[in-house]
Scaffold this active site. Sequence first.
Site, short mmCIF file in Angstrom:
data_model
loop_
_atom_site.label_atom_id
_atom_site.label_comp_id
_atom_site.label_asym_id
_atom_site.label_seq_id
_atom_site.Cartn_x
_atom_site.Cartn_y
_atom_site.Cartn_z
N SER A 1 -1.05 -13.74 18.68
CA SER A 1 -2.20 -14.34 17.99
C SER A 1 -1.73 -15.18 16.81
O SER A 1 -0.66 -14.94 16.24
CB SER A 1 -3.15 -13.25 17.48
OG SER A 1 -3.52 -12.40 18.53
N1 SAH Z 1 -1.63 -7.90 19.49
C1 SAH Z 1 -0.80 -8.82 20.22
C2 SAH Z 1 -1.64 -9.88 20.91
C3 SAH Z 1 -1.30 -9.92 22.35
S1 SAH Z 1 -2.36 -10.84 23.42
C4 SAH Z 1 0.30 -9.40 19.35
O1 SAH Z 1 0.34 -9.09 18.14
O2 SAH Z 1 1.16 -10.13 19.87
C5 SAH Z 1 -3.22 -9.54 24.26
C6 SAH Z 1 -2.41 -8.62 25.13
O3 SAH Z 1 -3.36 -7.75 25.77
C7 SAH Z 1 -1.62 -9.27 26.25
O4 SAH Z 1 -0.27 -8.95 26.09
C8 SAH Z 1 -2.19 -8.65 27.53
O5 SAH Z 1 -1.22 -8.39 28.52
C9 SAH Z 1 -2.79 -7.36 27.00
N2 SAH Z 1 -3.83 -6.74 27.82
C10 SAH Z 1 -4.78 -7.35 28.62
N3 SAH Z 1 -5.57 -6.43 29.20
C11 SAH Z 1 -5.12 -5.21 28.79
C12 SAH Z 1 -5.53 -3.87 29.05
N4 SAH Z 1 -6.56 -3.57 29.87
N5 SAH Z 1 -4.85 -2.86 28.45
C13 SAH Z 1 -3.80 -3.12 27.63
N6 SAH Z 1 -3.36 -4.36 27.34
C14 SAH Z 1 -4.02 -5.39 27.91
#
Ligand code: SAH
Length: 207
Positions: free
Chosen positions: A61
């Site tokens: 993000s």
């Molecule tokens: N907090 C992260 C943002 C990552 S983007 C950071 O600081 O980098 C969101 C993430 O959610 C992605 O990596 C994606 O694979 C994950 N995601 C999507 N659906 C999910 C689910 N049902 N359970 C766990 N993770 C999930």
Amino acid sequence: MELCDKKEFLIQSLVSRGYLRSRDVIEAFRKVNREDFIPGEYRRFAYEDEPLPIGEGQTISAPHMVAIMTELLEPRKSDKVFEVGTGSGYQAAILSLLVKEIVTIELDRTLYERAKKLLSGYANIKVFHGDGSKGIPEESPFDKIIVTCGSDRIYSAWKEQLKEGGMLVVPLNEGYGYQKLAVARKSKGILRVRRLMDVAFVPLRHI
Ligand code: SAH
């Protein structure tokens, strides 16, 4: 400009734009190096206020979004926090300096493995692999829950695994690819939801 100068420049900009407000949150942004959570070629953009690719079609993000969500969560030293969507691990690393414990879950195996390694030096972060929409019953209850992917709804597991008085921050899908960032508080077993602002997160998936 050196990366460390760019970092301080970005932090000052996040403060002046009102995204970073609390002293402890600002300090956490100073301590954690965003470049450590970004794969090779994009590392030099670590202190641009933009989301960046982390592989597997996912993104880290933008710093202002991490600042907004971290401030909304009102982190306390006594909190146990559950994060859905570990991704790069950056948000978990920031929060870990502000609360007692972070439990974070990632659906994608490659990202899970990378984040687990990156976060191994943080004693108060536990990284899980799986579907975060089911929560993690054995780690619950949580004081706070932060969801970092766009969700169609507030899953019942989140509500059940949140403590009374606890808080949830989640981007709720509105239209294609866009969400309203929502904050919910659990009071007498009921979630009161406030929708705040338009945001764009990668979607929550189940496989
Ligand atoms: N907090 C992260 C943002 C990552 S983007 C950071 O600081 O980098 C969101 C993430 O959610 C992605 O990596 C994606 O694979 C994950 N995601 C999507 N659906 C999910 C689910 N049902 N359970 C766990 N993770 C999930």
